[in-house]
Design a protein around this motif. Structure first.
Motif, PDB file in Angstrom:
ATOM      1  N   ALA A 100       0.831  -1.209   0.000  1.00  0.00           N
ATOM      2  CA  ALA A 100       0.000   0.000   0.000  1.00  0.00           C
ATOM      3  C   ALA A 100       0.861   1.252   0.000  1.00  0.00           C
ATOM      4  CB  ALA A 100      -0.923  -0.011   1.212  1.00  0.00           C
ATOM      5  N   LEU A 101       1.942   1.226   0.763  1.00  0.00           N
ATOM      6  CA  LEU A 101       2.836   2.385   0.837  1.00  0.00           C
ATOM      7  C   LEU A 101       3.572   2.604  -0.479  1.00  0.00           C
ATOM      8  CD1 LEU A 101       4.073   4.543   2.714  1.00  0.00           C
ATOM      9  CD2 LEU A 101       5.855   2.877   3.280  1.00  0.00           C
ATOM     10  N   LEU A 102       4.028   1.522  -1.102  1.00  0.00           N
ATOM     11  CA  LEU A 102       4.823   1.631  -2.324  1.00  0.00           C
ATOM     12  C   LEU A 102       3.993   1.948  -3.561  1.00  0.00           C
ATOM     13  CD1 LEU A 102       7.142  -1.431  -1.669  1.00  0.00           C
ATOM     14  CD2 LEU A 102       7.847   0.969  -1.675  1.00  0.00           C
ATOM     15  N   GLY A 103       2.784   1.423  -3.603  1.00  0.00           N
ATOM     16  CA  GLY A 103       2.000   1.605  -4.820  1.00  0.00           C
ATOM     17  C   GLY A 103       0.862   2.583  -4.717  1.00  0.00           C
ATOM     18  N   ASN A 138       1.232   6.568  -6.499  1.00  0.00           N
ATOM     19  CA  ASN A 138       1.313   6.717  -7.956  1.00  0.00           C
ATOM     20  C   ASN A 138       1.328   5.326  -8.580  1.00  0.00           C
ATOM     21  OD1 ASN A 138       1.877   7.273 -10.645  1.00  0.00           O
ATOM     22  ND2 ASN A 138       3.260   8.965 -10.140  1.00  0.00           N
ATOM     23  N   LEU A 139       0.151   4.798  -8.820  1.00  0.00           N
ATOM     24  CA  LEU A 139       0.037   3.432  -9.312  1.00  0.00           C
ATOM     25  C   LEU A 139       0.595   3.292 -10.731  1.00  0.00           C
ATOM     26  CD1 LEU A 139      -0.951   0.745  -8.241  1.00  0.00           C
ATOM     27  CD2 LEU A 139      -3.170   1.193  -9.297  1.00  0.00           C
ATOM     28  N   ALA A 140       0.468   4.334 -11.531  1.00  0.00           N
ATOM     29  CA  ALA A 140       0.992   4.276 -12.897  1.00  0.00           C
ATOM     30  C   ALA A 140       2.515   4.138 -12.867  1.00  0.00           C
ATOM     31  CB  ALA A 140       0.593   5.530 -13.669  1.00  0.00           C
ATOM     32  N   ALA A 141       3.152   4.880 -11.963  1.00  0.00           N
ATOM     33  CA  ALA A 141       4.609   4.781 -11.839  1.00  0.00           C
ATOM     34  C   ALA A 141       5.010   3.413 -11.315  1.00  0.00           C
ATOM     35  CB  ALA A 141       5.123   5.880 -10.902  1.00  0.00           C
ATOM     36  N   ALA A 142       4.208   2.884 -10.369  1.00  0.00           N
ATOM     37  CA  ALA A 142       4.499   1.550  -9.839  1.00  0.00           C
ATOM     38  C   ALA A 142       4.398   0.502 -10.940  1.00  0.00           C
ATOM     39  CB  ALA A 142       3.530   1.225  -8.701  1.00  0.00           C
ATOM     40  N   ARG A 143       3.386   0.645 -11.791  1.00  0.00           N
ATOM     41  CA  ARG A 143       3.200  -0.310 -12.894  1.00  0.00           C
ATOM     42  C   ARG A 143       4.390  -0.267 -13.852  1.00  0.00           C
ATOM     43  NH1 ARG A 143       0.647  -0.170 -18.059  1.00  0.00           N
ATOM     44  NH2 ARG A 143      -0.441  -2.115 -18.553  1.00  0.00           N
ATOM     45  N   ALA A 144       4.859   0.926 -14.174  1.00  0.00           N
ATOM     46  CA  ALA A 144       6.010   1.064 -15.070  1.00  0.00           C
ATOM     47  C   ALA A 144       7.253   0.456 -14.439  1.00  0.00           C
ATOM     48  CB  ALA A 144       6.235   2.535 -15.404  1.00  0.00           C
ATOM     49  N   TRP A 145       7.432   0.688 -13.134  1.00  0.00           N
ATOM     50  CA  TRP A 145       8.611   0.160 -12.445  1.00  0.00           C
ATOM     51  C   TRP A 145       8.587  -1.365 -12.382  1.00  0.00           C
ATOM     52  CZ3 TRP A 145       9.344  -2.413  -7.702  1.00  0.00           C
ATOM     53  CH2 TRP A 145      10.682  -2.476  -7.267  1.00  0.00           C
ATOM     54  N   VAL A 146       7.403  -1.925 -12.101  1.00  0.00           N
ATOM     55  CA  VAL A 146       7.275  -3.386 -12.063  1.00  0.00           C
ATOM     56  C   VAL A 146       7.659  -3.986 -13.418  1.00  0.00           C
ATOM     57  CG1 VAL A 146       5.606  -5.286 -11.941  1.00  0.00           C
ATOM     58  CG2 VAL A 146       5.592  -3.492 -10.192  1.00  0.00           C
ATOM     59  N   GLY A 147       7.228  -3.333 -14.496  1.00  0.00           N
ATOM     60  CA  GLY A 147       7.577  -3.810 -15.829  1.00  0.00           C
ATOM     61  C   GLY A 147       9.067  -3.752 -16.084  1.00  0.00           C
ATOM     62  N   GLU A 148       9.700  -2.700 -15.587  1.00  0.00           N
ATOM     63  CA  GLU A 148      11.146  -2.562 -15.768  1.00  0.00           C
ATOM     64  C   GLU A 148      11.915  -3.631 -14.985  1.00  0.00           C
ATOM     65  OE1 GLU A 148      11.758   1.358 -14.405  1.00  0.00           O
ATOM     66  OE2 GLU A 148      10.834   2.327 -16.155  1.00  0.00           O
ATOM     67  N   VAL A 149      11.441  -3.943 -13.792  1.00  0.00           N
ATOM     68  CA  VAL A 149      12.137  -4.908 -12.938  1.00  0.00           C
ATOM     69  C   VAL A 149      11.904  -6.344 -13.392  1.00  0.00           C
ATOM     70  CG1 VAL A 149      12.275  -5.857 -10.598  1.00  0.00           C
ATOM     71  CG2 VAL A 149      12.149  -3.379 -10.929  1.00  0.00           C
ATOM     72  N   LEU A 150      10.672  -6.670 -13.729  1.00  0.00           N
ATOM     73  CA  LEU A 150      10.335  -8.059 -14.034  1.00  0.00           C
ATOM     74  C   LEU A 150      10.354  -8.385 -15.518  1.00  0.00           C
ATOM     75  CD1 LEU A 150       7.408  -8.732 -11.530  1.00  0.00           C
ATOM     76  CD2 LEU A 150       9.854  -9.184 -11.236  1.00  0.00           C
ATOM     77  N   GLY A 151      10.347  -7.371 -16.366  1.00  0.00           N
ATOM     78  CA  GLY A 151      10.356  -7.643 -17.798  1.00  0.00           C
ATOM     79  C   GLY A 151       9.119  -8.423 -18.215  1.00  0.00           C
TER      80      GLY A 151
END
Length: 425
Positions: free
Chosen positions: A324-327, A330-343
């Motif tokens: 909850a704290l991390l996402g 800014n959920l859009a930024a979290a989604r982009a970051w998850v994509g960058e980390v997990l491919g």
């Protein structure tokens, strides 16, 4: 020969009877008021209500006698202003409307007895007496029925207005408590009618797929919770919007450790299937604020995650507060970051979902294939295969940025599709 009992004679006799009663107006009012006061103590709980009752009885008696003397149809008589104010004051005090209506019925019964006694004292012709009694009692019943309807309508309107106003003030005070660094705890306890010095569990209740106002359902659910838990006082419920309510449950200082699980079980068993987020049991004003903050964080996470999310969640669920704290901001930024980390492993496919869950549990159990297999109920070889496939899907080893991978998998666990890629990348 009996005297004629045509309408003119009946009206003349009725006017005479009412005039004699009106000449003893003080006595008539006192008799009616005395019975109503004795039989309906809710109407006379303090001096101001007693005075209003006295003036209401007087105004109604005068209006009734005026209707007889001037042949005024009951439907054209407006309730006396003091009678309407009496109804409003009772609504503000929370006196049941039934007590108000019963007061009018008691007054009706006394007034009818007074009229009957006066007719007997007049020694009229028997037929004329019956006609006069019928005429006056019919008018009296119609008058009381009409007045009861008018004052009940005013009562209901005032009760709704009063409750809305009081609840609005209460909600404002609660928001002040949530925002303020310092406050007079005892004064605020009185203002919101809730024990702020106790241990509290903050709860958010909402109905995401419901149209219209569901606050009554949310408040009803909170009352069910209070009935099933060892609370120390009435729960506090504050509307957030038409489908969402904030609530706090006051608990004893040594609250049971499983109180959160009791709330979860009650929510999961509820017939109307509310969505519920739960904070930790925490003490005092700071606990009041923090438990609410935790419940709100879990609520925001569940709303962002949508349908795949658990209908009931708690701040103490492993990983929820961090997710909850991390996402949350800014959920859009979290989604982009998850994509960058997990491919490609961040794709919203059933197969990738299985790989992500296996890798998440594997990392969480200290990279133990055996422990992960036991938790997932999988053979060790299956776990090894899935972990290897997950790393291959990601496209690079996890040794150098393992923490990022674990955080990304945590976000996937709690937010689901909200942080996943819709197509293979």
């Amino acid at each position: 020969m009996a005297a004629p009992t045509d309408d003119a004679n009946v009206a003349e006799a009725a006017i005479a009877i009412s005039q004699r009663l009106y000449d003893r107006l003080g006595e008539t009012i006192a008799v009616i008021e005395d019975l109503v006061a004795k039989q309906s103590p809710d109407l006379t709980s303090d001096s101001s209500l007693l005075q209003l009752l006295h003036e209401t009885v007087a105004a109604n008696v005068e209006a009734y006698f005026s209707a007889i003397r001037h042949n005024i149809p009951v439907t054209e008589i407006a309730a006396p202003a003091v009678a309407l104010e009496h109804a409003r004051r009772l609504a503000q005090r929370g006196v049941p409307v039934n007590a108000l209506v019963r007061g009018y019925r008691l007054g009706h019964s006394v007034a009818l007895q007074l009229v009957l006694a006066e007719i007997r004292a007049a020694e009229l012709d028997p037929d004329l007496s019956l006609s006069v009694l019928g005429s006056m009692s019919t008018l009296m019943f119609g008058y009381v029925d009409e007045m009861s309807q008018q004052v009940s309508a005013v009562y209901q309107a005032e009760r709704e207005r009063w409750l809305e106003s009081r609840n609005a003030v209460r909600a404002l005070r609660v928001r002040e408590i949530l925002a303020a660094e310092s406050l007079d705890v005892d004064a605020m306890t009185t203002a919101i009618r809730y024990p702020l010095r106790r241990t509290h569990v903050g709860v958010v209740v909402w109905y995401p797929d419901s149209a219209g106002d569901r606050l009554a359902a949310a408040e009803s659910f909170v009352k069910q919770l209070a009935d099933s838990l060892p609370v120390r006082g009435a729960p506090l419920f504050v509307p957030a919007d038409s489908t969402t309510g904030w609530a706090w449950l006051p608990l004893p200082s040594a609250a049971e450790a499983d109180v959160v699980e009791q709330i979860r079980a009650c929510a999961l068993a509820a017939d109307d299937e509310p969505w519920v987020s739960i904070g930790d049991p925490l003490a005092g004003v700071e606990g009041f604020r923090r438990s609410h903050q935790q419940a709100m964080a879990a609520h925001r996470l569940a709303v962002a995650a949508g349908e795949p999310a658990a209908r009931v969640s708690a701040a103490g669920d492993p990983g929820l507060s961090a997710a909850a704290l991390l996402g949350g901001e800014n959920l859009a930024a979290a989604r982009a970051w998850v994509g960058e980390v997990l491919g490609p492993l961040a794709c919203a496919t059933e197969g990738d979902g299985r790989l992500r869950e296996t890798l998440r549990v594997f990392l969480r159990t200290g990279s133990s294939f055996k422990a992960a297999g036991e938790q997932l109920h999988l053979h060790v070889n299956t776990v090894k295969y899935r972990v290897q496939r997950a790393v291959e899907r990601r496209g690079r080893p996890i040794a150098e940025d393992r923490l990022d991978v674990e955080i990304a998998l945590l976000l996937c666990q709690w937010y689901g599709a909200a942080v996943l890629s819709s197509a293979d990348i």
